[in-house]
Scaffold this motif. Sequence first.
Motif, PDB file in Angstrom:
ATOM      1  N   PHE A 130     -41.577 -17.645   9.517  1.00 38.27           N
ATOM      2  CA  PHE A 130     -40.396 -18.848   9.338  1.00 38.27           C
ATOM      3  C   PHE A 130     -39.249 -18.449   9.299  1.00 38.27           C
ATOM      4  CE2 PHE A 130     -43.237 -22.091   7.109  1.00 38.27           C
ATOM      5  CZ  PHE A 130     -42.722 -23.116   7.958  1.00 38.27           C
ATOM      6  N   ALA A 131     -38.857 -16.943   8.981  1.00 33.98           N
ATOM      7  CA  ALA A 131     -37.394 -16.242   9.125  1.00 33.98           C
ATOM      8  C   ALA A 131     -37.060 -16.416  10.369  1.00 33.98           C
ATOM      9  CB  ALA A 131     -37.324 -14.912   8.587  1.00 33.98           C
ATOM     10  N   ARG A 132     -37.895 -16.032  11.565  1.00 35.49           N
ATOM     11  CA  ARG A 132     -37.382 -15.960  12.653  1.00 35.49           C
ATOM     12  C   ARG A 132     -37.273 -17.361  13.511  1.00 35.49           C
ATOM     13  NH1 ARG A 132     -41.318 -13.009  17.139  1.00 35.49           N
ATOM     14  NH2 ARG A 132     -42.742 -14.743  16.722  1.00 35.49           N
ATOM     15  N   ALA A 133     -37.911 -18.406  12.712  1.00 31.85           N
ATOM     16  CA  ALA A 133     -37.471 -19.856  13.196  1.00 31.85           C
ATOM     17  C   ALA A 133     -36.212 -20.169  12.487  1.00 31.85           C
ATOM     18  CB  ALA A 133     -38.904 -20.751  12.966  1.00 31.85           C
ATOM     19  N   THR A 134     -35.857 -19.812  11.427  1.00 33.56           N
ATOM     20  CA  THR A 134     -34.942 -20.457  11.038  1.00 33.56           C
ATOM     21  C   THR A 134     -33.662 -19.763  11.310  1.00 33.56           C
ATOM     22  OG1 THR A 134     -33.557 -21.343   8.939  1.00 33.56           O
ATOM     23  CG2 THR A 134     -34.624 -19.109   8.642  1.00 33.56           C
ATOM     24  N   ASP A 135     -33.436 -18.596  11.806  1.00 33.47           N
ATOM     25  CA  ASP A 135     -32.450 -17.848  12.280  1.00 33.47           C
ATOM     26  C   ASP A 135     -32.403 -18.307  13.524  1.00 33.47           C
ATOM     27  OD1 ASP A 135     -32.444 -16.259   9.895  1.00 33.47           O
ATOM     28  OD2 ASP A 135     -33.295 -14.504  10.930  1.00 33.47           O
ATOM     29  N   ILE A 136     -33.288 -18.739  14.259  1.00 33.79           N
ATOM     30  CA  ILE A 136     -32.859 -19.226  15.745  1.00 33.79           C
ATOM     31  C   ILE A 136     -32.269 -20.526  15.583  1.00 33.79           C
ATOM     32  CG2 ILE A 136     -33.939 -19.970  17.816  1.00 33.79           C
ATOM     33  CD1 ILE A 136     -35.671 -17.543  17.469  1.00 33.79           C
ATOM     34  N   TYR A 137     -33.056 -21.488  14.965  1.00 33.78           N
ATOM     35  CA  TYR A 137     -32.550 -23.052  14.763  1.00 33.78           C
ATOM     36  C   TYR A 137     -31.852 -23.526  13.740  1.00 33.78           C
ATOM     37  CZ  TYR A 137     -36.322 -22.861  18.342  1.00 33.78           C
ATOM     38  OH  TYR A 137     -37.283 -22.873  19.217  1.00 33.78           O
ATOM     39  N   GLY A 138     -31.637 -22.790  12.609  1.00 34.19           N
ATOM     40  CA  GLY A 138     -30.870 -23.088  11.376  1.00 34.19           C
ATOM     41  C   GLY A 138     -31.589 -23.892  10.541  1.00 34.19           C
ATOM     42  N   ASP A 139     -31.208 -25.055   9.873  1.00 30.60           N
ATOM     43  CA  ASP A 139     -32.183 -25.879   8.979  1.00 30.60           C
ATOM     44  C   ASP A 139     -33.331 -26.368   9.842  1.00 30.60           C
ATOM     45  OD1 ASP A 139     -29.780 -25.834   7.455  1.00 30.60           O
ATOM     46  OD2 ASP A 139     -29.329 -27.967   7.595  1.00 30.60           O
ATOM     47  N   ILE A 140     -34.499 -26.220   9.114  1.00 30.37           N
ATOM     48  CA  ILE A 140     -35.969 -26.684   9.882  1.00 30.37           C
ATOM     49  C   ILE A 140     -36.661 -27.323   8.837  1.00 30.37           C
ATOM     50  CG2 ILE A 140     -35.441 -24.887  11.692  1.00 30.37           C
ATOM     51  CD1 ILE A 140     -37.562 -23.434   9.939  1.00 30.37           C
ATOM     52  N   PRO A 141     -37.825 -28.007   8.959  1.00 35.17           N
ATOM     53  CA  PRO A 141     -38.695 -28.442   8.281  1.00 35.17           C
ATOM     54  C   PRO A 141     -39.557 -27.251   7.642  1.00 35.17           C
ATOM     55  CG  PRO A 141     -38.868 -29.837  10.272  1.00 35.17           C
ATOM     56  CD  PRO A 141     -37.989 -28.599  10.611  1.00 35.17           C
TER      57      PRO A 141
END
Length: 555
Positions: A130-141
Motif C-alpha cells: 500500500f505504501a508504494r501505491a499511495t506514494d504514487i497516487y496520493g489519496d487512495i481507497p
Amino acid sequence: MNILRKIKFICSLTLAVFLSNACTEDFEELNTPSDLITEDVINVNLLFTRVEQQAVVSDSPNGRGTIGNYSGISVSGANRPFQDGTFDDVWNDTYITYTNNLAYIIRLTQDDPELVNKKAIARILKVWAFARATDIYGDIPYFESNLPQDEAIFTPQYDTQESIYRDFFKELKEAAAELDPTMESYGSADLIYQGDIEKWRKFANSLRLRLALRVRYADEQLAKENMSDLQESDLITSREDDAYIMTSTDLPENQNDGYNSVINSGASFNPAMIGKTLLDAFHDNNDPRTKLFADTAKAEFPAEMPDVDYFGYRGHPLLGLVPVEEKYPYGYESVSRLSSFWFVPVIERPLLRSSEVYFALAEASLFGLRSGDAQEYYRKGIEAGIQWAQEFYEMGESQLPEVLKIIHPEWTDEDINKLLTHKAMTAEEIDTFLASPTATLSGSQEVKLEQIMTQKLIVLYPMEYQAWAEWRRTGYPRVLVGSDDDDLQGTIPRKQRWPDTEMSVNSQSYQEALSRIGGEDGKLIRVWWDANPNVPYKHPGEVEKRDEPWVTTDE
C-alpha cells in the motif's frame, strides 16, 4: 522456487475472491457466484507465495522503466517521459493481486494464536504494497478496501495520505510486536526470508524508518515519533538481512525479464541506455562500481576528427519531445548502456537493503531527528553498497558468458574473460574510493544532504519508485532535463493520475478526493508528504546541442 509451479492452479480459482472493492454495483452479483472456492481449502502458504512472486519478481521495476526517468536513473524507451495520461498498473496490481490476497490471509489466520506469525507477516507486506501505491497516487481507497465479501463497500472512499501513513506506523509497530519465534511461520513458502521471524521484524522496523523519513517535511514530529525508538539492532544493518527475492530459471516468468529480452532478441539485443544522474553519481566520483553498472559508449570516430574524444562513460539526460539539436548529441551510440550484468537470468529483486537503512540513519542524524553520527552512518551506507556490488559481480560472473555468447556470438572465451576481468572491482580501487572526499560528508547541512542522497540513489537501483519518491522529497540528486515540448513541458511529475475508470465506477468518492486537491487531478500535484518548499532544484549543467548527428564511421 519450485513452489511457484504449485500456485498457478490456486491463483485461477481464487482470482474472483480478491477483486478490488472499487467496483460498480454490478460487481456485487459477479462477486457472489455459486461455485466460489471456500476458505477451508485455501492454502495460506501458497497464497502468500503468490503475492511475493507477483509483487517482487514479476511486477517490481527493473530500472529501465519510465518512472526511473524522473530520478535520472533510466532512459525511457517510449521517449515520452513528460506525456500526460494515466498509469494504472500499480493501482490494479495493488488491489487485485497484492492487498486483497494479503487481507484474506490476515482474516484466515487472525483467530488462531498459532498462526500469529503468518498474520503479522501478511500485515507487514500489506503496508509495503500500500505504501508504494499511495506514494504514487496520493489519496487512495484504504480503510474501506479489502473487506470481507459480505462487508464489501463497492464505492470506497479515498482516504487522505496522512491518515493512511498514520495507520502504516500502527500496523508496523503492532505486527512487529506480534511476531513470535515459538510459533510456526511460512517456511520455504516465504520467498523473501524463508519464514525467519527476526528478519521480518527487522524489515518491519526498517520499513517504518523509510516511511518515517518520507514524512519529515510534512510532519517532522510524526517522523521523530516513528524512528526515535528504533535502535540499530532493530534494523536491517547487514547484507544477510536485506529483503529481496532472487529470480529463478524454473519458469520463464520467474527469471530476470532482462534475460528474457536477450533470449527473444538474440544478437540484435541492445541494452537500455543509462541515465545521466545515476552515471554521474558513479563516474564523477571515480567510483569503482561504474564499470559494473555501465559500459562505455560504443561510438568510435574517424581519424579526421581528432578534436573529438572517445566518449567513455556518458549518461543520457532526461529528454522527451525536444528539438532534434538536443537529440543529436546523445545518439549514434554516444551514450553508455547498462552493463550485461543486469541481463543474466538469476538476479536480485529488492524490497529494502541495509545500505538504504544506513543512508536513512545518516539523514535522520544530520537533521536531528534521532541521535547518531551522520558521517558514520554515511560511511557504512557506502561500504554496504560496495559489498552488495561485489556480491552482484560474483552472482553474475558465472552467468554472464552465456548471455554474452547470445549477444556477441563472435566473441571467444578469451574476449569474455577479458571483459569479466575488466568489470571486477579490485581491492585497491575500493580502498582508493573509500579514502576519497566522496566518502566524507563536508560543507553545509544541505550540501551534506545532497551527498547522502546521491549515494542513496545508487543503492536504491533498480527500485524506480523509491528513487522517484526520494527525489520528490529532497530534490536530490539533481536531474538534467531538456527543453521539452510535451504535455508537462519538461516538468518532472510528482504523482500519477487516478485511473480513468474511477470516474465512473467510484464517482462520488472520486469527486470528493478531487475536491481535496483543487478539483482537478494531474501529474504535477503534490502528495501530502511532498512538502519540501525548496524543491525541485535546477541542475547546474546544460543539455548539449548539435546541428548534425555524430559521424561514427569513415566515409
